[in-house]
Design a protein around this motif. Structure first.
Motif, PDB file in Angstrom:
ATOM      1  N   PHE A   1       0.835  -1.199   0.000  1.00  0.00           N
ATOM      2  CA  PHE A   1       0.000   0.000   0.000  1.00  0.00           C
ATOM      3  C   PHE A   1       0.870   1.250   0.000  1.00  0.00           C
ATOM      4  N   LEU A   2       0.256   2.351  -0.361  1.00  0.00           N
ATOM      5  CA  LEU A   2       0.889   3.659  -0.208  1.00  0.00           C
ATOM      6  C   LEU A   2      -0.182   4.733  -0.215  1.00  0.00           C
ATOM      7  N   ALA A   3      -0.064   5.638   0.743  1.00  0.00           N
ATOM      8  CA  ALA A   3      -0.775   6.907   0.681  1.00  0.00           C
ATOM      9  C   ALA A   3       0.248   7.905   0.132  1.00  0.00           C
ATOM     10  N   PRO A   4       0.233   8.180  -1.179  1.00  0.00           N
ATOM     11  CA  PRO A   4       1.317   8.950  -1.794  1.00  0.00           C
ATOM     12  C   PRO A   4       1.499  10.324  -1.158  1.00  0.00           C
ATOM     13  N   ALA A   5       2.737  10.770  -1.132  1.00  0.00           N
ATOM     14  CA  ALA A   5       3.035  12.115  -0.660  1.00  0.00           C
ATOM     15  C   ALA A   5       2.594  13.137  -1.703  1.00  0.00           C
ATOM     16  N   TYR A   6       2.211  14.322  -1.245  1.00  0.00           N
ATOM     17  CA  TYR A   6       1.804  15.381  -2.164  1.00  0.00           C
ATOM     18  C   TYR A   6       2.828  16.506  -2.234  1.00  0.00           C
ATOM     19  N   ASN A   7       3.926  16.372  -1.465  1.00  0.00           N
ATOM     20  CA  ASN A   7       5.019  17.337  -1.576  1.00  0.00           C
ATOM     21  C   ASN A   7       6.320  16.659  -1.134  1.00  0.00           C
TER      22      ASN A   7
ATOM     23  N   LYS B   1      -2.603  15.563  -4.060  1.00  0.00           N
ATOM     24  CA  LYS B   1      -2.457  17.014  -3.938  1.00  0.00           C
ATOM     25  C   LYS B   1      -3.717  17.746  -4.374  1.00  0.00           C
ATOM     26  N   TRP B   2      -4.435  17.187  -5.342  1.00  0.00           N
ATOM     27  CA  TRP B   2      -5.649  17.833  -5.849  1.00  0.00           C
ATOM     28  C   TRP B   2      -6.852  17.641  -4.936  1.00  0.00           C
ATOM     29  N   GLY B   3      -6.696  16.880  -3.847  1.00  0.00           N
ATOM     30  CA  GLY B   3      -7.769  16.812  -2.858  1.00  0.00           C
ATOM     31  C   GLY B   3      -8.509  15.498  -2.762  1.00  0.00           C
ATOM     32  N   THR B   4      -8.085  14.491  -3.503  1.00  0.00           N
ATOM     33  CA  THR B   4      -8.693  13.160  -3.419  1.00  0.00           C
ATOM     34  C   THR B   4      -7.794  12.265  -2.579  1.00  0.00           C
ATOM     35  N   SER B   5      -8.340  11.700  -1.516  1.00  0.00           N
ATOM     36  CA  SER B   5      -7.566  10.776  -0.686  1.00  0.00           C
ATOM     37  C   SER B   5      -7.222   9.554  -1.522  1.00  0.00           C
ATOM     38  N   THR B   6      -5.935   9.386  -1.800  1.00  0.00           N
ATOM     39  CA  THR B   6      -5.493   8.410  -2.806  1.00  0.00           C
ATOM     40  C   THR B   6      -4.742   7.257  -2.165  1.00  0.00           C
ATOM     41  N   ILE B   7      -5.141   6.058  -2.570  1.00  0.00           N
ATOM     42  CA  ILE B   7      -4.526   4.830  -2.077  1.00  0.00           C
ATOM     43  C   ILE B   7      -3.935   4.073  -3.257  1.00  0.00           C
ATOM     44  N   LEU B   8      -2.648   3.839  -3.195  1.00  0.00           N
ATOM     45  CA  LEU B   8      -1.988   2.981  -4.172  1.00  0.00           C
ATOM     46  C   LEU B   8      -2.027   1.545  -3.655  1.00  0.00           C
ATOM     47  N   ILE B   9      -2.486   0.617  -4.501  1.00  0.00           N
ATOM     48  CA  ILE B   9      -2.418  -0.805  -4.191  1.00  0.00           C
ATOM     49  C   ILE B   9      -1.533  -1.467  -5.230  1.00  0.00           C
ATOM     50  N   GLU B  10      -0.468  -2.087  -4.757  1.00  0.00           N
ATOM     51  CA  GLU B  10       0.473  -2.792  -5.633  1.00  0.00           C
ATOM     52  C   GLU B  10       0.354  -4.295  -5.370  1.00  0.00           C
TER      53      GLU B  10
END
Length: 493
Positions: free
Chosen positions: A209-215, A264-273
């Motif tokens: 999993f990853l909650a990607p960084a926005y900065n 960064k655009w405001g959507t809580s984003t979850i990466l699933i690998e």
């Protein structure tokens, strides 16, 4: 499985008088998961799926009253990009898959999820869920790449590095859909190398999993924090089925990547690998784990119980590491120029595209050698005291490939033969469905081991049964069963 494809048994999305308490979600998800085989899409059985495989599945939904099917764009080569939406809730959840054409595990899962919502089981639970959220599935973002089962699109670019320039139509479509939905949650669905392991463990990173960084500072605001908390919820469910095989992807900020920008655009984003799992080359078990993780997330978003999770629990998920081999051999005795050495070998089986019915074959290679005590293997064999002996070439030259069918390959391996000479080898062929390598009349066996070389040799130890290693696949020689031999050797001219 009920006939969901013809019946499409969605019930009207009315408010059930026997309102189902979302507090029971933790009990419902395991119950649903137990019936996963009822929802698994039977037409998707392998990873190498193309647009022509998923298009008929998408078309099933076009006339269903509860599912909105929209063409939202086209790929460079003109293949449709399609969005399927269902639910009436105010919380929008956007899931996209196969941004990389050779990463298709979650694409299969999306159709499993659609089948679940079409089935007539767990009716009240689904009704309430669909009153709280609206789901939007984009099953195949890069169909041109999928056609060749390659990462990049027809332009040769990585769509996941096109979030700033937006040069490709696939990237433009993803950005436009994200903006039009202004989704609360986004699921960026990918596959990763099967050689990743959970840090400090021999367990493969089956799901990362990853909650990607926005900065670049990797700050955590409410948007990213919600993604982290939701990952904690999914991890708790997965640990019941693949304990120790969940990891966390590197969160270095990549300004061109979609996950980072959508966060960064405001959507809580979850990466699933989707990574590796033992004896699961077509990722069917991992597909099932995706189903569990995403279903858990959907219920958690609906009832917002992810809000109760601790960010520290996200940080405690182990990092991805890259220390797995397909086969690890330890303690080998290796003679070179009059001296004897002890070597560990790490061997991997790389997939090579093939023409015709065989979509790929394996090409084994020595990935590393030396002291590999900090590495792991899907299969690990303690070969202490066994000596590496090069395979021999069978002296009787065969006229053609057809003549090979008459040979007793198990017997040849027991005698130390790993290569068979063939006078007339068909042009253009690189592998053979025999368990020994096919070679030209002038072929000579390599006498040294080097990283990157094809791993073919024998392991011998006085008083013990030996092993044969052919193209990186290992066989115990004593009582070898011909049926157990891997029919994937190579052709050397």
């Amino acid at each position: 499985m009920k006939d969901t494809h013809s019946k499409m048994a969605f019930l009207p999305l009315f408010i059930c008088s026997c309102f189902f308490g979302f507090s029971q979600e933790k009990q419902v998800v395991p119950e649903i998961f137990e019936q996963y085989e009822n929802y698994k899409e039977p037409l998707l059985k392998e990873r190498r799926i193309t647009h022509s495989d998923v298009e008929p599945l998408i078309n099933r939904w076009k006339n269903h009253p509860e599912v909105e099917v929209r063409k939202v764009g086209e790929s460079i080569e003109g293949r449709d990009l399609t969005l399927l939406s269902l639910g009436t809730g105010e919380k929008d959840v956007f899931l996209w898959s196969q941004m990389h054409g050779d990463e298709s595990t979650a694409t299969m899962t999306i159709f499993d999820l659609l089948n679940f919502f079409a089935d007539d089981s767990f009716t009240s639970e689904k009704q309430e869920l669909l009153q709280e959220i609206k789901m939007h599935f984009l099953p195949m973002l890069n169909p041109d790449g999928a056609e060749k089962f390659q990462r990049r699109n027809a332009l040769g670019i990585d769509v996941n590095r096109d979030a700033l320039r937006l040069q490709s139509p696939e990237a433009k479509t993803l950005k436009r859909i994200r903006d039009s939905l202004d989704a609360d949650f986004g699921f960026n669905l990918h596959d990763q190398s099967r050689y990743y392991n959970a840090e400090g463990s021999s367990n493969p990173a089956t799901i990362s999993f990853l909650a990607p960084a926005y900065n670049y500072e990797k700050e955590v605001n409410e948007v990213r924090g919600n993604a982290m908390k939701l990952i904690v919820e999914m991890n708790e469910q997965l640990q019941k089925h693949i304990p120790g095989s969940v990891a966390k992807y590197n969160d270095d900020f990549e300004p061109r990547a979609f996950g980072d920008n959508i966060q960064k655009w405001g959507t809580s984003t979850i990466l699933i690998e989707s990574g590796g799992y033992p004896k699961d080359p077509e990722k069917q078990e991992i597909r099932k784990m995706n189903f569990l993780a995403i279903l858990t997330a959907l219920f958690s978003i609906a009832n917002e119980d992810y809000q109760d999770k601790e960010l520290l629990d996200y940080q405690n998920i182990p990092q991805n590491d890259s220390k797995l081999f397909d086969l690890k051999l330890t303690g080998l005795k290796y003679d070179l120029l009059g001296d004897s050495y002890i070597l560990d070998l790490g061997i991997n089986h790389g997939e090579v595209p093939s023409e015709g019915e065989d979509k790929f074959f394996y090409r084994g290679r020595i990935a590393d050698q030396g002291d590999l005590s900090t590495n792991y293997g899907y299969e690990t064999i303690d070969a202490s005291g066994f000596k590496i002996v090069p395979g021999k070439v069978f002296p009787e030259v065969q006229e053609n490939m057809e003549a090979l069918k008459k040979l007793d390959f198990a017997a040849l391996l027991e005698q130390g033969y790993a290569y068979v000479k063939v006078r007339n080898i068909p042009k253009g062929e690189s592998f053979t469905k025999f368990p020994l390598h096919v070679v030209g009349p002038t072929f000579e066996v390599p006498q040294t081991l080097q990283p990157g070389m094809n791993p073919t040799f024998f392991l011998k130890k006085e008083g013990h049964p030996g092993y044969a290693v052919v193209n990186g696949f290992i066989y115990l020689m004593e009582g070898a069963n011909p049926a157990d031999l891997i029919v994937n050797a190579l052709i050397f001219r």
